[in-house]
Each structure stands twice: as C-alpha cells, then as structure tokens.
Design a protein around this motif. Structure first.
Motif, short mmCIF file in Angstrom:
data_model
loop_
_atom_site.label_atom_id
_atom_site.label_comp_id
_atom_site.label_asym_id
_atom_site.label_seq_id
_atom_site.Cartn_x
_atom_site.Cartn_y
_atom_site.Cartn_z
N VAL A 149 0.84 -1.20 0.00
CA VAL A 149 0.00 0.00 0.00
C VAL A 149 0.88 1.25 0.00
O VAL A 149 0.53 2.27 0.59
N GLN A 150 2.02 1.20 -0.69
CA GLN A 150 2.99 2.28 -0.56
C GLN A 150 2.52 3.59 -1.18
O GLN A 150 3.09 4.64 -0.90
N ALA A 151 1.50 3.59 -2.00
CA ALA A 151 0.97 4.84 -2.56
C ALA A 151 -0.20 5.37 -1.76
O ALA A 151 -0.88 6.29 -2.20
N GLY A 195 -0.28 1.48 -7.31
CA GLY A 195 1.05 2.02 -7.04
C GLY A 195 1.90 1.15 -6.15
O GLY A 195 3.09 1.43 -5.98
N GLY A 196 1.35 0.09 -5.57
CA GLY A 196 2.10 -0.73 -4.64
C GLY A 196 2.75 -1.94 -5.27
O GLY A 196 2.58 -2.21 -6.47
N TYR A 197 3.48 -2.68 -4.45
CA TYR A 197 4.11 -3.91 -4.93
C TYR A 197 4.40 -4.82 -3.74
O TYR A 197 4.33 -4.39 -2.58
N ILE A 198 4.71 -6.08 -4.03
CA ILE A 198 5.14 -7.01 -3.00
C ILE A 198 6.33 -7.79 -3.53
O ILE A 198 6.49 -7.97 -4.74
N GLY A 199 7.15 -8.26 -2.60
CA GLY A 199 8.29 -9.08 -2.97
C GLY A 199 8.10 -10.50 -2.46
O GLY A 199 7.54 -10.70 -1.38
N LEU A 773 -7.57 10.09 4.62
CA LEU A 773 -6.95 9.20 3.64
C LEU A 773 -6.52 10.01 2.44
O LEU A 773 -7.25 10.85 1.95
N LYS A 774 -5.28 9.77 1.98
CA LYS A 774 -4.75 10.48 0.82
C LYS A 774 -4.08 9.48 -0.10
O LYS A 774 -3.43 8.56 0.35
N ALA A 775 -4.23 9.69 -1.38
CA ALA A 775 -3.54 8.83 -2.35
C ALA A 775 -2.17 9.38 -2.62
O ALA A 775 -1.87 9.93 -3.65
#
Length: 787
Positions: A149-151, A195-199, A773-775
C-alpha cells in the motif's frame, strides 16, 4: 522497546521540522500500529553526523536501527551495511529528490521505513501465499509492512504518514468484515493497491521476484526508483570490500589533477576554482541597465521607452527611469526592501516602487524620489561596467525570493531560508538565531564531506556565521579576512581553495569603511573591492586560467527594475510564511573568466544556480529542490553552457580601475549614518554572542558589560552600536590572530546565560489537526533493500 535513530543529513529540512514529524510517527506507532501487531518501537532524533564524522563510527546511532534523511539518492554516503562497530545494523534511507520526483511526502517515506524496520526483527521471515500472477501456485512472501500500500497515506497532526497492512493481510483466505490495511482500502490478501508492490521468493525458480500493480502510478514509481535520479543504491556489506573500493564508495576523495588542484567532473569544464563575490542591495537596471545602449542584446533600460512608476500620493505624477543615479542616497531616506515592500513593489508589472518609497518617506521631494527609478550612466561604475563589457552579463539573474538581505544570502549558502522572509528584529530574534534557528546543512558541509577545499573571505564580521554549521567553523582557517585572500591569490594555483565566497564589509569600523554598496553607503568603495578582487586573480596567470569569478548582489535594495520576477518552485517544505513560488527582483550578475565569452547570457538564474553548478561540478548531492531535475522548467540555471569557449581567451583586461573618491564623496563618507540599520545591528549583536560563547568555551572570564555613557541629565545610556561594532570587530580580528588595534571595552548587547530557542516570525499562520486518507506515497529503501 525497539529504538530507531533518525539522522537529518539534508540541506533543507530544519531539525525542528524533523522533531515535529517524528512526534507524529511515534503517535502512529503507539496508537495505530502497535494495537494491531502487538509490537512497536520509537523514533528519536539524533544530532547530525556532520561533515567530519567517520562513516565507520557514526556516533549518532544510539538505538537498534538507523534512518538517514538525505537530499539525494545519488549521495555518496549511501552505502548499505556499515562496517566495524555498526556491522549488520538495520538501516534505511529517505531521499528527498526521489520523493519529489514521484510526488511523495518525505514524512510518509520516513513513516514507511520506520514501520518496516520495526517489523523486521519481529517478523523477518517468509510467509506462504499465492503467487499474485498465478494464484494456483504457492510462493513465499516477505513479511513487509507497507509495500503493498505504498501509494496510500493518511494524516496525523498535520503530518502525512504511511498506510500499512494488518495481520489479516497475511492469510490465504478472505474473511468477511475484516480489513487488510489500516486505511481500509480495497486491498486483498497477498495483493497490492494502486502504485504498490510485494516481494516474494519463488522456490521453483530459486530467485527473488517483485509483483507491481498493473497501473500507471506503479510504473512511474518503478521507473523513478530504477535509476531516474542517477544510480541504484548499493546494498551489500562493506566488510568484504577491498580498502580502495570502500574509499571509493564512501566518496572520501575528489578527482585531482597532477598538481593536486580539484578538477571538475563536468565534461569539458576547465574551471578548478570558483570565487563568488556577493555585494548588497542593487537592482540590475540600476547598476547595469545603461549598457543596453552599447549592447542591445542586454535587457536593460531603453532610453526611448524607460520604465515608469506613478506617485499615487501626488496625483499619479510620473517618475521615469533616468541616468542620474547618485553615488550616495541621502541618509535621511530609507529605500524599502522588506518582504511586504517587495511584494507590493512588483505588483501590477513592477508598478509600485515609488509608492513604497513614498510610504516610508512622506516628505521626500521629486528629485529624491527619482533615485528609486534612477540608473548609473555607462562608465559611472568603471569596475563593474568594464567587467560586464569584457565578459558575460547574466541579464536573467534574480534574487531567490522577494525580500531582504539575510533570507536571500541564506539561499546562496544553503538553498533555503527555512521559510523566513523577514530580517531579524531586536534581541529576541538575535538570540533565536544564535541558538540554532538556521541549522540547515550548507554547501560548505557538502564540500567538506567530499574533501574539497573552501574558504569564506570577509571584511570584518561575516554574516554567514549566522548559520549554525558555519558559526562553529569561524575560528578555523576556513574563515579569513580579505588580506588573506590577496595573499592566497599570490600563492600557488594548486593551493588556492576550490570554492571561495567573499563577503564585503557591512559597516564602518576600525578595519575600514563599509564597502558592500548597501544604501545609504556609496558605491565607490564597493567598486574598489570589485576591482581589487579581479586584479588579484588576474595577476596570477595560473590562477586566472583556472578560475570562474561570479559577481552578483543579494537583492535589489528597493531600486527599480523593469523585469517582472518569474515563477519558481519552493526550495523545501518550509512554506508556512510564504509559498516561495516567485523569485525576487532581478540583480546584477557577471561571470568573469578567460573561459567565458564576451556578451550576454539569457539563462534564468537565481542564487541557487551557484549551488547547482558547484554540486554538479564536484559530484555533490543536490542541496535543494530548485537544483534538481525534478524541478522541471523551474530548475535553477547552471553556468555550464556559459563556460563554452573553445580555447582560452587572451583579450581580457590585465587590470581594471575603480573611481577615485572625490572630495564630495569623501565628505559624504565621513557623514555616514551614526545609527545602524536592522541588519547591521543584528550582526553586531550576534557577533557579541559568538564572543560570549567563545570566552566560555576557552575557560576565560565572561566579558564585562559595556561601559555606559553619561548624558547631561545624569542618566546612563547604552554604548552606541557604532562603538560596539568597533569593539567586536577588533576582538574578532585579535582572536583570529590578526594584528589589529586593541580596544579595551568589549560590549555585550544581551545578558549572559541565555539558553532558549525562540519561535520563528510568521507572516501568515495556519495549522492542520486531522486524519484523512490520501492517495500519496513514499520512496525509500529499508534494510532488506526491497522497498
């Protein structure tokens, strides 16, 4: 409790702002994060490492992990695990330029990195879950807190912080009514938000992989992090590196020529020495506007169509630009140039210089008002005009903000005024400055970090010591009086500093007369300083052939210029007082070197252009937002294109002359004002505090209070500022080892034992106390290197 040290290594974020953000993140951890995860931690701000610290020691670390806040992802100190006593310590970085490039708040990135560092020792493991691209396959996900949820972000006490996943996220099955992240987005278990990702680790292929959201936001962020700002940061331990590689990674050496002089990293740049001479309070039209007649390419004063201001107090009587500038402006009048004055002066197309002068000088006559609009005739300023005709005139060089001297001077040293737009006002402001109001890193810190030599030469008491990082360097060889500059010019070229900054004399005293050209002081003494600096460099052929001399002025001083200042970008987050989205009034600027052409440079410059050129030239980290590529059309100009001569010029003046003071000028110089203006008084008071601190540090008795003059009525009065100036100037010179006349009295303008930090001035104020909440997002790199 898990402790994370936060170290501010930026040039543009004040320590007080770091503390504000850390308080909000600590609240996030205790109130939002820990109730869900049953473990937490605390952030605490440590003192900056400083330019002389050893990376192998890093004494500022006193916790279980460390987070650095840096200007640039290309910073040479970004190394991965530290060796020796810090080997294996978890770490993280927040890069301001990278945050800016993808639209992130640096506070969100700091929050993200903090949560992941807290999670690492608790949950540093792999969790079985579905392959995001093929849910029929099982892979091992890294237990990260914020990547998915990094964005996404929200606000605590006006500070933007990172969203984070909840324990339910790491479950293979969806359960109705349970949310997977704190902000309650539509995040699925083992999924990613926009906008997010996972490893994750793929056991079949035996490698680490990443899965990004398939949208434009994720792609833009990935592109920026993958090298859009210069390089991918190294993440392996330094312990296995050879000594030579460690030295290279740490950036502890600068490229050197055979004779030891520092050389440029810019292709084709022959300059090895940069000298900046910054004078005071004159506009471009006022000083160089007349040269348009001899060179129509200069955007100066058109005699056939001069600029005009109307006097609203006198039935809109017109006042035109005329070539009748006086060497001295009357001591009885003040030419306004404070922030509020300048914002009004430049309104309506530079239409209110006369109105602002009239507002402070109600009884001024027409001829006196005309001085605000007047300019010097071609040849009235033989030193400056000769250099302008022989080298490169920069006719788009603007002060860094529409305001007075000190905030603009801070820009040339640090790229920011930390949001201040006003001059200091009284004892409280002086004390506030002394106790760390201006604690930002300077260009000199960056040069020192890279092992590049520098000096500040001055005419008595340098204004730059108001900056905390420079105050503590004043009693070192890095600060020298002007006599040392002329001596250094006579020495070997290789021994001359790579970067030099020259400060003129700001007031009359025992060491000489004021020569900064600040009104009401005349221009003649400043002309002599300009000529002396040029002649000293020019007389040493080796030095001359490797030097760029930049002559400019801090701000316009209230004198008219016809060019409306263009828009710009704020240098940092300190925008409560002013948006810093418009440059200040245009000022004179000339580039002097045998490697620059004779002519005009129309590049848009401001004082941060000096910083951009120096940083790019010697591979230093970007020092403020205006100097980085992410500023786009608002990026400050660089001198690279101006230094484009195919070969060394041989037609430059061997020596230039300044006007000889006439008897009238000499008399007016003797009639200099007995009262000091705000900047002079503040500098004297600040210098007295420096003395007081020095005396205590050296174990001496505290200086005595000033003797008091006896008035005719028997009451005592404080010593005049002019006398205090002479006393402190003499003490400064003696403390530095110069042979100067002794003065017995050494006045102090503030009581001893003051140890307070005063809040900054506010032109406007406001606050935000909410959560929403903000994007938005974050950009950083945690211990694992996966975020």
């Amino acid at each position: 409790m898990y402790q994370i040290s936060v170290v501010n290594r930026t040039s543009c974020i004040a320590d007080r702002e770091i503390h504000r953000v850390v308080r909000a993140i600590n609240r996030q951890i205790s109130e939002d994060f820990e109730p869900y995860w049953a473990f937490g931690g605390r952030l605490r701000v440590e003192g900056p490492a400083g330019p002389d610290s050893e990376l192998a020691q890093l004494k500022e670390l006193r916790g279980d992990a460390i987070l650095y806040i840096l200007d640039s992802a290309a910073h040479n100190d970004v190394l991965g695990y530290h060796d020796q006593n810090l080997a294996g310590i978890p770490f993280g970085f927040v890069y301001l330029d990278l945050c800016k490039s993808v639209g992130d708040e640096w506070s969100t990135t700091l929050s993200h990195e903090a949560l992941e560092l807290i999670g690492d020792p608790q949950c540093n493991l792999l969790v079985q879950g579905p392959d995001p691209a093929d849910t029929n396959r099982t892979v091992y996900h890294f237990f990260e807190m914020c990547d998915a949820v990094q964005a996404q972000s929200y606000v605590i006490d006006g500070v933007t912080v990172s969203d984070f996943v909840l324990p339910h996220y790491f479950t293979p099955e969806e359960e109705a009514g349970l949310r997977n992240d704190f902000c309650a987005t539509d995040l699925k278990s083992f999924g990613v938000s926009s906008g997010g990702y996972i490893g994750f680790f793929d056991p079949e292929k035996g490698d680490y992989r990443q899965y990004f959201a398939h949208d434009e936001l994720a792609q833009r962020r990935l592109n920026a992090k993958a090298g859009g700002l210069g390089r991918v940061v190294r993440r392996s331990s330094m312990q296995n590196e050879p000594a030579s590689r460690k030295s290279q990674l740490a950036g502890r050496f600068a490229a050197t020529a055979a004779n030891g002089a520092t050389v440029s990293t810019l292709p084709g740049d022959p300059i090895r020495h940069v000298v900046v001479l910054m004078m005071e309070n004159r506009s471009f039209d006022h000083m160089l506007g007349a040269l348009q007649v001899s060179n129509p390419d200069i955007d100066g004063v058109d005699p056939q169509n001069p600029g005009v201001n109307l006097d609203a107090k006198k039935d809109n009587a017109p006042h035109k630009q005329t070539p009748m500038a006086a060497q001295f402006v009357s001591n009885d009048f003040k030419v306004p140039h404070e922030f509020e004055n300048v914002t009004r002066q430049i309104a309506d197309g530079m239409a209110h210089f006369v109105d602002e002068f009239r507002s402070l000088n109600q009884n001024a006559q027409t001829g006196e008002i005309d001085q605000v609009m007047a300019y010097f005739k071609d040849g009235d300023l033989p030193a400056l005009h000769t250099l302008a005709k022989s080298f490169t005139v920069c006719d788009r060089w603007f002060s860094s903000m529409p305001g007075p001297t000190w905030p603009n001077r801070f820009f040339v040293h640090t790229g920011t005024s930390l949001g201040d737009v006003l001059m200091p006002d009284g004892v409280i402001d002086t004390v506030r400055m002394f106790f760390g109001r201006y604690s930002q890193r300077t260009i000199y810190d960056e040069l020192s970090d890279k092992g590049i030599s520098w000096k500040i030469y001055h005419g008595g008491v340098p204004q730059s010591i108001v900056l905390s990082h420079l105050k503590r360097r004043y009693f070192t060889s890095s600060f020298q009086e002007m006599d040392a500059f002329f001596d250094d010019c006579k020495g070997p070229e290789s021994a001359f500093p790579a970067y030099s900054f020259i400060e003129p004399r700001y007031f009359d005293g025992v060491l000489g007369g004021e020569n900064d050209q600040h009104s009401p002081a005349g221009v003649v003494a400043g002309e002599q300083l300009i000529a002396d600096v040029y002649n000293a460099i020019r007389a040493n052929q080796a030095l001359w052939e490797s030097t760029l001399l930049v002559i400019t002025y801090d701000e316009h001083g209230g004198f008219y210029d016809h060019v409306v200042p263009p828009a710009t970008v704020a240098p940092d987050e300190n925008t409560d007082n002013y948006a810093f989205n418009q440059l200040g009034v245009r000022v004179p600027a000339v580039l002097v070197s045998p490697w620059v052409a004779k002519g005009v440079d129309h590049t848009l410059y401001d004082h941060t252009s000096v910083l951009r050129y120096v940083c790019e030239k010697w591979g230093l980290p970007a020092i403020c937002r205006r100097t980085v590529l992410a500023a786009g059309e608002y990026q400050s100009g660089t001198f690279v294109s101006a230094i484009s001569q195919a070969k060394l010029r041989t037609d430059t003046p061997e020596r230039i002359s300044a006007p000889a003071p006439s008897s009238l000028m000499a008399r007016k110089q003797m009639e200099a004002p007995s009262t000091f203006h705000d900047a002079q008084t503040a500098l004297v008071s600040y210098a007295e505090l420096v003395r007081q601190e020095r005396e205590r540090t050296m174990g001496r008795l505290a200086p005595t209070r000033p003797a008091l003059a006896i008035k005719g009525n028997g009451k005592k009065a404080p010593v005049p500022v002019s006398e205090r100036a002479k006393a402190i100037e003499t003490w400064f010179a003696q403390e530095k080892g110069s042979a100067r006349p002794a003065i017995i009295a050494a006045p102090i303008s503030v009581p001893p034992d003051i140890s307070m930090s005063m809040p900054g001035k506010k032109v406007t104020s406001g606050g935000q106390h909410k959560r929403s909440l903000k994007a938005k997002g974050r950009t950083g790199t945690s211990r694992s290197g996966r975020s």
